[in-house]
Design a protein around this motif. Structure first.
Motif, PDB file in Angstrom:
ATOM      1  N   UNK A   3      -2.758  22.143   6.954  1.00 52.70           N
ATOM      2  CA  UNK A   3      -1.843  22.713   5.963  1.00 52.70           C
ATOM      3  C   UNK A   3      -1.717  21.720   4.813  1.00 52.70           C
ATOM      4  N   UNK A   4      -2.171  22.108   3.638  1.00 54.18           N
ATOM      5  CA  UNK A   4      -1.985  21.265   2.461  1.00 54.18           C
ATOM      6  C   UNK A   4      -0.509  21.300   2.054  1.00 54.18           C
ATOM      7  N   UNK A   5       0.013  20.171   1.617  1.00 55.67           N
ATOM      8  CA  UNK A   5       1.444  20.130   1.297  1.00 55.67           C
ATOM      9  C   UNK A   5       1.731  19.074   0.236  1.00 55.67           C
ATOM     10  N   UNK A   6       2.920  19.169  -0.338  1.00 53.68           N
ATOM     11  CA  UNK A   6       3.388  18.186  -1.317  1.00 53.68           C
ATOM     12  C   UNK A   6       4.449  17.274  -0.727  1.00 53.68           C
ATOM     13  N   UNK A   7       5.248  17.791   0.212  1.00 51.50           N
ATOM     14  CA  UNK A   7       6.361  17.044   0.800  1.00 51.50           C
ATOM     15  C   UNK A   7       6.346  17.261   2.315  1.00 51.50           C
ATOM     16  N   UNK A   8       6.637  16.193   3.071  1.00 54.38           N
ATOM     17  CA  UNK A   8       6.832  16.292   4.519  1.00 54.38           C
ATOM     18  C   UNK A   8       8.232  15.786   4.845  1.00 54.38           C
ATOM     19  N   UNK A   9       8.985  16.567   5.619  1.00 50.46           N
ATOM     20  CA  UNK A   9      10.304  16.148   6.083  1.00 50.46           C
ATOM     21  C   UNK A   9      10.221  15.887   7.580  1.00 50.46           C
ATOM     22  N   UNK A  10      10.524  14.663   7.958  1.00 52.29           N
ATOM     23  CA  UNK A  10      10.498  14.265   9.365  1.00 52.29           C
ATOM     24  C   UNK A  10      11.880  14.514   9.960  1.00 52.29           C
ATOM     25  N   UNK A  11      12.017  15.661  10.641  1.00 55.70           N
ATOM     26  CA  UNK A  11      13.263  16.019  11.322  1.00 55.70           C
ATOM     27  C   UNK A  11      12.958  16.277  12.791  1.00 55.70           C
ATOM     28  N   UNK A  12      12.096  15.442  13.353  1.00 58.82           N
ATOM     29  CA  UNK A  12      11.588  15.657  14.707  1.00 58.82           C
ATOM     30  C   UNK A  12      12.489  15.096  15.788  1.00 58.82           C
ATOM     31  N   UNK A  24       0.851  -1.183   0.000  1.00 61.96           N
ATOM     32  CA  UNK A  24       0.000   0.000   0.000  1.00 61.96           C
ATOM     33  C   UNK A  24       0.888   1.235   0.000  1.00 61.96           C
ATOM     34  N   UNK A  25       0.755   2.053  -1.026  1.00 63.47           N
ATOM     35  CA  UNK A  25       1.507   3.297  -1.119  1.00 63.47           C
ATOM     36  C   UNK A  25       0.645   4.438  -0.598  1.00 63.47           C
ATOM     37  N   UNK A  26       1.252   5.304   0.196  1.00 63.58           N
ATOM     38  CA  UNK A  26       0.541   6.444   0.757  1.00 63.58           C
ATOM     39  C   UNK A  26       1.178   7.742   0.288  1.00 63.58           C
ATOM     40  N   UNK A  27       0.337   8.744   0.163  1.00 62.39           N
ATOM     41  CA  UNK A  27       0.809  10.093  -0.124  1.00 62.39           C
ATOM     42  C   UNK A  27       0.110  11.056   0.829  1.00 62.39           C
ATOM     43  N   UNK A  28       0.897  11.812   1.584  1.00 61.10           N
ATOM     44  CA  UNK A  28       0.345  12.769   2.527  1.00 61.10           C
ATOM     45  C   UNK A  28      -0.112  14.019   1.772  1.00 61.10           C
ATOM     46  N   UNK A  29      -1.338  14.454   2.063  1.00 60.18           N
ATOM     47  CA  UNK A  29      -1.882  15.652   1.418  1.00 60.18           C
ATOM     48  C   UNK A  29      -2.035  16.818   2.387  1.00 60.18           C
ATOM     49  N   UNK A  84       7.338   3.665   1.075  1.00 57.81           N
ATOM     50  CA  UNK A  84       5.899   3.480   0.896  1.00 57.81           C
ATOM     51  C   UNK A  84       5.097   4.749   1.168  1.00 57.81           C
ATOM     52  N   UNK A  85       5.497   5.542   2.147  1.00 51.16           N
ATOM     53  CA  UNK A  85       4.895   6.877   2.323  1.00 51.16           C
ATOM     54  C   UNK A  85       5.737   7.792   1.445  1.00 51.16           C
ATOM     55  N   UNK A  86       5.348   7.878   0.200  1.00 50.01           N
ATOM     56  CA  UNK A  86       6.279   8.286  -0.849  1.00 50.01           C
ATOM     57  C   UNK A  86       6.671   9.757  -0.805  1.00 50.01           C
ATOM     58  N   UNK A  87       5.969  10.576  -0.030  1.00 46.65           N
ATOM     59  CA  UNK A  87       6.384  11.984   0.054  1.00 46.65           C
ATOM     60  C   UNK A  87       6.792  12.378   1.475  1.00 46.65           C
ATOM     61  N   UNK A  88       7.197  11.390   2.284  1.00 53.57           N
ATOM     62  CA  UNK A  88       7.809  11.677   3.579  1.00 53.57           C
ATOM     63  C   UNK A  88       9.300  11.376   3.495  1.00 53.57           C
ATOM     64  N   UNK A  89      10.105  12.357   3.891  1.00 57.55           N
ATOM     65  CA  UNK A  89      11.557  12.233   3.885  1.00 57.55           C
ATOM     66  C   UNK A  89      12.073  12.323   5.323  1.00 57.55           C
ATOM     67  N   UNK A  90      13.222  11.687   5.567  1.00 49.97           N
ATOM     68  CA  UNK A  90      13.777  11.640   6.914  1.00 49.97           C
ATOM     69  C   UNK A  90      15.102  12.383   7.014  1.00 49.97           C
ATOM     70  N   UNK A  91      15.300  13.014   8.172  1.00 51.64           N
ATOM     71  CA  UNK A  91      16.603  13.571   8.559  1.00 51.64           C
ATOM     72  C   UNK A  91      16.677  13.405  10.073  1.00 51.64           C
ATOM     73  N   UNK A  92      17.006  12.200  10.499  1.00 52.16           N
ATOM     74  CA  UNK A  92      16.910  11.885  11.923  1.00 52.16           C
ATOM     75  C   UNK A  92      17.767  10.675  12.260  1.00 52.16           C
ATOM     76  N   UNK A  93      17.799  10.315  13.556  1.00 50.11           N
ATOM     77  CA  UNK A  93      18.413   9.070  14.001  1.00 50.11           C
ATOM     78  C   UNK A  93      19.919   9.091  14.135  1.00 50.11           C
ATOM     79  N   UNK A  94      20.541  10.259  14.280  1.00 52.93           N
ATOM     80  CA  UNK A  94      22.003  10.323  14.266  1.00 52.93           C
ATOM     81  C   UNK A  94      22.646   9.976  15.609  1.00 52.93           C
ATOM     82  N   UNK A  95      21.845   9.744  16.609  1.00 51.12           N
ATOM     83  CA  UNK A  95      22.333   9.171  17.875  1.00 51.12           C
ATOM     84  C   UNK A  95      23.471   9.973  18.503  1.00 51.12           C
TER      85      UNK A  95
END
Length: 487
Positions: free
Chosen positions: A282-291, A262-267, A428-439
């Motif tokens: 907030x409508x969007x095209x891309x989400x960056x997870x830098x939380x 199942x492919x998802x796209x966040x709107x 699979x969540x094709x418009x979510x990008x990550x910048x995290x987990x650097x420990x």
């Protein structure tokens, strides 16, 4: 929601001109219209007592091309490079959502501010080399017209890593690789070590590695504020709030092996405003997870890992909050002088100078059994007395007489899989990008990581540094990008 309500309630105040005649999502048009509304209200209600009701400056826009969840240094770096690398100035609308603009509990400002190239993976060496160049030339990147230049207070004193007999061969291999990647690192025998740093007790030391260039420490708060200032000048929008929900659509596909995906796209991103029960969509095209430490929770909101175990659909983002090593500040009149680097002992203890008054920062890496409770940021002073001080005093005899002055703790975005960063898109969540987990090493690599994520968003692939081993898919395939030089 408030803006939609304003359209209905304030139409008559606008002399017959409805908000619908203005392009939806235009910040300039909306800000101009809000200004007109304020003037109307002030003329009707002397004293302007109703102004706060219609002040929407704290609200996120109705639309944004990119929503970055997390306003720490990694999230800000992504925003900076998106704007810097965009092909047409002003073409990309970027919103940064941060829960706490005071950054009182942020990992960025609670770190010791170190940067090094002495890692065990080539990608981490490359990231830190790029970031070192960025920091050394900070005002070429982050200068703002008519604002004073930034002073990161970069102290290029290097890192000194000490190895026991057991770790000497690994250190030699690491240094060989670091040199191949362009880092300036030298190996030192116990005799050479004693000669250069006579305050060190070399007992139990078989080998040392010492960074000659581009290593040391800097002011994390200055970097954070410098990025925010630059982003504001570039038109990046900021919002204080918490992301509580994603609205997405789904489609289905079948792999060559017959697995259903199942492919998802966040709107749409829902942002809960500070001190309010209301949310703003907030409508969007891309989400960056830098939380940061909470990026695992943000991933779950998007449906990451909610499928059957053992499948890509069921693969979670293995990032969780860990209470970072307590950082202690102590004073020692007879301690190492201005030539002292950041010293990382084979026992896990480390320290560096802090300022010019014989003050030092340091701590010790806890074992898995000693990991502190992440539920609070209280400091355990007994840990220093029982675990840290004995190791420090054994390596630097002058520290026998040190006196602790203060201490603090922060959070790591701890990657339980391989203690390394997660960079790039979710499969699979094709418009979510990550910048995290650097420990723990995200601060020093943020300038390079931000560029890598921006390249992936804008071009569809890494350009400056190939970070393919850091993609999310490695968690499903079990391919660890294990970083062994974690301090």
């Amino acid at each position: 929601m408030l803006r939609r309500a304003l359209r209905l309630r304030l139409g008559p105040c606008l002399s017959g001109r409805g908000l619908g005649t203005y392009r939806r999502g235009s910040t300039l048009d909306w800000d101009g219209k809000v200004s007109e509304i304020k003037k109307k209200i002030q003329s009707i209600f002397p004293g302007g007592a109703w102004n706060p009701l219609y002040d929407t400056s704290h609200l996120p826009p109705e639309r944004s091309d990119v929503v970055i969840v997390g306003g720490g240094v990694l999230g800000l770096s992504v925003a900076y490079w998106l704007k810097r690398l965009e092909k047409q100035q002003g073409a990309i609308r970027v919103l940064v959502v941060e829960r706490d603009h005071t950054y009182a509990r942020a990992s960025t400002v609670l770190s010791v501010g170190g940067i090094r190239q002495q890692f065990s993976l080539p990608q981490n060496v490359q990231l830190s080399l790029f970031s070192a160049e960025f920091l050394r030339n900070i005002n070429e990147y982050l200068a703002v017209v008519d604002d004073p230049p930034l002073d990161l207070q970069f102290n290029p004193s290097g890192y000194l890593l000490l190895a026991s007999e057991e770790g000497a061969a690994i250190m030699e291999r690491n240094v060989k690789m670091q040199r191949q990647e362009g880092a300036k690192v030298c190996l030192m025998s116990p005799e050479q070590l004693q000669k250069k740093f006579p305050w060190i007790n070399t007992e139990g030391v078989a080998l040392a590695s010492y960074g000659l260039e581009n290593e040391g420490w800097f002011d994390p708060w200055c970097l954070l504020q410098g990025l925010r200032r630059k982003l504001q000048s570039m038109g990046v929008l900021f919002c204080q709030g918490e992301v509580t929900r994603f609205i997405s659509s789904s489609s289905h596909m079948e792999t060559a092996s017959g697995e259903q995906l199942t492919l998802k796209r966040i709107h749409e991103v829902h942002v809960k405003m500070d001190h309010s029960q209301e949310f703003q969509p907030v409508e969007c095209a891309i989400v960056v997870n830098a939380a940061g430490a909470w990026s695992g929770q943000i991933a779950e909101l998007a449906g990451v890992g909610n499928g059957p175990p053992g499948t890509m659909q069921g693969t979670k983002l293995p990032v969780e909050p860990r209470k970072s090593r307590y950082v202690y500040l102590w004073h020692c009149p007879q301690g190492p002088g201005l030539e002292a680097p950041l010293v990382a002992d084979s026992s896990g203890a480390y320290f560096r100078r802090e300022g010019l008054g014989n003050n030092y920062l340091g701590s010790c890496s806890p074992t898995e059994e000693e990991e502190p409770d992440p539920g609070n940021l209280e400091v355990d002073y007994d840990f220093f007395q029982e675990k840290v001080w004995p190791r420090l005093a054994q390596r630097v005899p002058a520290f026998e007489t040190l006196k602790v002055r203060s201490a603090w703790a922060g959070y790591y975005d701890y990657n339980t899989f391989d203690q390394n960063g997660v960079v790039g898109p979710h499969p699979l969540v094709i418009n979510m990008y990550f910048a995290t987990g650097f420990s723990g090493h995200g601060l020093q690599q943020a300038p390079a990581v931000g560029r890598a994520v921006a390249e992936m968003v804008l071009e569809g692939h890494f350009q400056t540094i190939n970070l393919s081993p850091f993609l999310f898919s490695r968690f499903y395939f079990g391919e660890k990008a294990q970083e062994h030089c974690i301090l």
